[in-house]
Write a protein that holds these residues in place. Structure first.
Motif, mmCIF file in Angstrom:
data_model
loop_
_atom_site.group_PDB
_atom_site.id
_atom_site.type_symbol
_atom_site.label_atom_id
_atom_site.label_comp_id
_atom_site.label_asym_id
_atom_site.label_seq_id
_atom_site.Cartn_x
_atom_site.Cartn_y
_atom_site.Cartn_z
ATOM 1 N N ASN A 44 0.831 -1.195 0.000
ATOM 2 C CA ASN A 44 0.000 0.000 0.000
ATOM 3 C C ASN A 44 0.866 1.247 0.000
ATOM 4 O O ASN A 44 2.050 1.211 0.365
ATOM 5 N N SER A 45 0.273 2.349 -0.405
ATOM 6 C CA SER A 45 0.988 3.620 -0.434
ATOM 7 C C SER A 45 1.554 3.936 0.946
ATOM 8 O O SER A 45 0.869 3.806 1.961
ATOM 9 N N GLY A 46 2.811 4.315 0.975
ATOM 10 C CA GLY A 46 3.454 4.679 2.233
ATOM 11 C C GLY A 46 4.183 3.541 2.910
ATOM 12 O O GLY A 46 4.983 3.774 3.825
ATOM 13 N N ASP A 93 6.158 5.835 -8.231
ATOM 14 C CA ASP A 93 5.689 7.031 -7.533
ATOM 15 C C ASP A 93 4.375 7.534 -8.122
ATOM 16 O O ASP A 93 3.411 7.804 -7.400
ATOM 17 N N ALA A 94 4.320 7.633 -9.453
ATOM 18 C CA ALA A 94 3.151 8.223 -10.104
ATOM 19 C C ALA A 94 1.919 7.320 -10.040
ATOM 20 O O ALA A 94 0.805 7.794 -9.811
ATOM 21 N N SER A 95 2.104 6.018 -10.232
ATOM 22 C CA SER A 95 0.959 5.110 -10.343
ATOM 23 C C SER A 95 0.596 4.410 -9.042
ATOM 24 O O SER A 95 -0.561 4.013 -8.851
ATOM 25 N N TYR A 96 1.578 4.239 -8.144
ATOM 26 C CA TYR A 96 1.319 3.457 -6.935
ATOM 27 C C TYR A 96 1.633 4.215 -5.645
ATOM 28 O O TYR A 96 1.428 3.674 -4.560
ATOM 29 N N LYS A 97 2.150 5.438 -5.776
ATOM 30 C CA LYS A 97 2.513 6.249 -4.607
ATOM 31 C C LYS A 97 3.498 5.501 -3.706
ATOM 32 O O LYS A 97 3.431 5.564 -2.479
ATOM 33 N N ILE A 98 4.420 4.798 -4.351
ATOM 34 C CA ILE A 98 5.427 4.028 -3.625
ATOM 35 C C ILE A 98 6.797 4.649 -3.868
ATOM 36 O O ILE A 98 7.198 4.854 -5.017
ATOM 37 N N LYS A 99 7.490 4.954 -2.779
ATOM 38 C CA LYS A 99 8.866 5.432 -2.856
ATOM 39 C C LYS A 99 9.748 4.450 -2.101
ATOM 40 O O LYS A 99 9.563 4.260 -0.896
ATOM 41 N N THR A 139 11.584 12.151 -5.913
ATOM 42 C CA THR A 139 11.099 11.855 -7.262
ATOM 43 C C THR A 139 10.555 13.090 -7.967
ATOM 44 O O THR A 139 9.933 12.982 -9.025
#
Length: 692
Positions: free
Chosen positions: A367-369, A399-405, A463
């Motif tokens: 999940n994001s975050g 980052d753009a599609s899944y909000k994952i860094k 990003t």
């Protein structure tokens, strides 16, 4: 490996067990294999009534798992690692014809520096002892190990598998990582005896200390390493086996009971387990954290081509201009083939890794975050330049599609498929706060290259895309020269010349590919396009100051053209502006051919300060000098361009004295002019065409 136990496919690791063969016709099948049977495979199958079970033993058969055919029937042993036990009777391994002997098999021509597979594997393993002196090498067992492993108080960690995946696994042997690695032949698992000897080497002195054997999920590895673990346990050595399967290219339905294949994510599990072991954790604790990591791991690969194994016949690649998504590290087919861009490819791969609506592949839920470790792995044949672009695309889309860094990013070569033209993406969900410190822990292993210290990750990955703005070239602000040109005519004339050069780019590139490094055409085209763009900003009404006009063009060339051509043109055009400035007038004066000729001679003299090139050296000077000198003598542009053309033509077959052409074999030069000289002529012909 014994004939009575199983036969093993070198491509995908599939193992056919003895029970799948007809025992009554075992000897007859050996005769078929070596061409000494009077019966056909069909006749044998009809007689024994079990043709379907014995077909795997026929040379022309496909591997039942990866459907790979041997290149030719008489080379079956070079593809299927059949081994023959003495109990076969008349046909022990040493009596087989040479072409059927795995150790002494015939070597096929291929595009490699080393074409003998067994010698190649041993030489590569020996190199590990050169790059890390703390490592030893057992050539007989093809095992690399820490020299002081037996006396260490912490548990030992062993891995291995077929060769061809370097730096996995020998490259990861070192303090803080693997204790030992056992290698098989190219794409073939090592034998149970090899693995057992490795376990005994590191575990016999302290049998209760514990040995964790951590491998990828391939049938051959499972059987051999599993058998070795059982033998070690029987000797009283405390041993556990952990099998990693992280591939999502092949989903649950297709994977069936075999499960997911092991891919590059295995390296992360090994690193985590090794770091935990280095902390002094018990075998049970290390197994637990490694299993947790394995359960939260997903990898998918993609490749532009199948790899060629040294020593095998070269066969046409079926992929063509398609990309195989989900290809395994032994040439196995994956999810499917597509024609797409890098952006589209990464989008598909990330969807397979993270899409929860795909029940066939939703192995991890991020999940994001939530914290993740991302590995972008080079399968062996991708340049660092291209891998960097791939990595950027992966991180930007996450980052753009899944909000994952990612909390950690590893981009490099960790698990290859020989020189595979592909890459894989691995996502490890950080399911325990202990995992990141274990990833960050130091390791003295030549193949492990995190490079960035943990404290540098404190602020995470940025990003934010910096907006790319083209800096306008500086403008000449010197005093007017009063040397005037008709703006409309001059701009139109120069545009004609530049367009002529752009059209000639393919020819210039072709010539430079033959005698140079192939960049001259694109360099000239890039500069021409930049000057054309600049001309759009120049007013075409009235007159323009010649010196300002030429100097501004020089500034554009400086900022847009690279390579040797860019430097030469920038120097010459700047010097041309200076030559014109030297003829500045106190009153408005139209520029004449004589003024141009004088300025060009001054520019040529200035250029000579920075390059020793002279006519006859096979460079752009072979066209430039005749043009300048003829214009000075005749003030006739047409004759000057003709002289430049003649000078360019004279370079055909001429031996180079300067530039990169010096290093190129002269074969095929007779009809090939110097690319720089040819490009200059095309520029001048564009001028002349407009004048005419």
């Amino acid at each position: 490996m014994c004939f009575e136990e199983f036969a093993h496919c070198r491509t995908c690791g599939y193992t056919v067990q003895q029970k799948e063969f007809c025992p009554d016709y075992r000897l007859e099948w050996v005769k078929v294999l070596i061409g000494q049977s009077t019966k056909t495979p069909k006749q044998i199958g009809d007689e024994c009534g079990r043709y379907g079970n014995t077909i795997h033993f026929f040379p022309a058969a496909k591997c039942p798992r990866c459907a790979w055919n041997p290149p030719r029937p008489d080379q079956v042993v070079d593809h299927w690692a059949w081994a023959y036990h003495q109990s076969v009777g008349k046909f022990p391994a040493e009596k087989l014809p040479k072409k059927f002997n795995i150790v002494e098999g015939e070597i096929c021509s291929s595009k490699h520096f080393a074409n003998e597979p067994l010698a190649l594997v041993n030489a590569a393993l020996r190199s590990a002892t050169y790059t890390n002196p703390s490592i030893g090498f057992d050539a007989a067992q093809k095992t690399v190990f820490l020299r002081d492993a037996a006396s260490q108080p912490t548990i030992a960690l062993i891995s291995g598998g077929g060769s061809g995946h370097e730096p996995s696994f020998a490259g990861f042997v070192g303090k803080g990582f693997l204790t030992a690695a056992v290698a098989g032949s190219v794409f073939a698992s090592p034998s149970a005896e090899q693995v057992f000897r490795a376990i005994r080497r590191v575990g016999a002195e302290q049998p209760q200390r514990g040995v964790l054997v951590l491998i990828m999920n391939y049938t051959g590895d499972m059987l051999h390493f599993g058998m070795a673990v059982e033998k070690a346990r029987a000797e009283g050595i405390k041993t556990e086996l952990l099998v990693v399967g992280d591939d999502v290219g092949v989903g649950r339905k297709r994977g069936g009971r075999i499960g997911r294949r092991g891919l590059a994510g295995t390296v992360l599990v090994q690193k985590i387990a090794a770091a935990a072991a280095a902390q002094g954790q018990s075998l049970e604790q290390v197994s637990q954290i490694a299993t947790l990591a394995s359960d939260n791991l997903a990898t998918v690969g993609a490749s532009l081509a199948h790899v060629h194994v040294p020593g095998r016949e070269i066969t046409p690649d079926e992929l063509g201009d398609e990309i195989e998504i989900g290809m395994g590290i032994h040439n196995e087919e994956g999810f499917g083939r597509v024609k797409t861009t890098l952006k589209g490819l990464v989008e598909t791969m990330l969807k397979q890794l993270l899409d929860q609506s795909d029940s066939d592949r939703a192995y991890i839920n991020v999940n994001s975050g939530e914290e993740v470790v991302v590995m972008v792995n080079n399968l062996g044949g991708i340049s660092p330049l291209e891998l960097g672009a791939i990595t950027t695309e992966v991180i930007d889309q996450l980052d753009a599609s899944y909000k994952i860094k990612p909390s950690r990013l590893l981009s490099g070569t960790y698990m290859t498929s020989l020189n595979g033209l592909g890459f894989s993406i691995t996502i490890l969900k950080v399911a325990d706060k202990a995992i990141l410190p274990l990833i960050d822990a130091p390791a003295d292993a030549a193949g492990w290259s995190p490079a960035v210290r943990p404290e540098n990750w404190a602020n995470g990955i940025d990003t934010t895309k910096a907006e790319i703005k083209e800096d306008a070239p500086s403008q000449d602000d010197s005093a007017p020269s009063n040397l005037d040109l008709d703006a409309a005519f001059t701009i139109s004339q120069l545009q004609s010349a530049l367009k002529s050069l752009i059209v000639a780019e393919p020819e210039v590139t072709k010539f430079d590919t033959i005698v140079g490094d192939g960049d001259c055409g694109l360099c000239l085209k890039t500069g021409a396009e930049a000057v054309l763009k600049h001309l759009e900003t120049v007013s075409s009404s009235g007159d323009i100051d010649t010196v300002h006009f030429v100097r501004n063009i020089a500034l554009v060339i400086e900022s847009s053209m690279d390579g040797t051509s860019g430097a030469l043109y920038a120097i010459f055009v700047n010097a041309l502006a200076s030559g014109l400035q030297g003829q500045a007038s106190s009153q408005k004066t139209a520029v004449t051919p004589k003024i141009w000729a004088t300025a060009l001679q001054a520019a040529l003299k200035s250029l000579a300060r920075y390059t020793p090139a002279q006519p006859g050296d096979r460079t752009v000077v072979d066209a430039l000098v005749p043009f300048v000198n003829t214009l000075a003598e005749t003030l006739d542009v047409q004759k000057a361009v003709g002289a430049a053309r003649k000078g360019s033509d004279s370079t055909k077959g001429m031996e180079a004295s300067l530039g990169r052409s010096v290093y190129v074999n002269a074969e095929g030069w007779n009809e090939c002019p110097d690319p720089g000289a040819y490009g200059l002529v095309k520029l001048l012909e564009g001028f002349l065409g407009h004048l005419n």
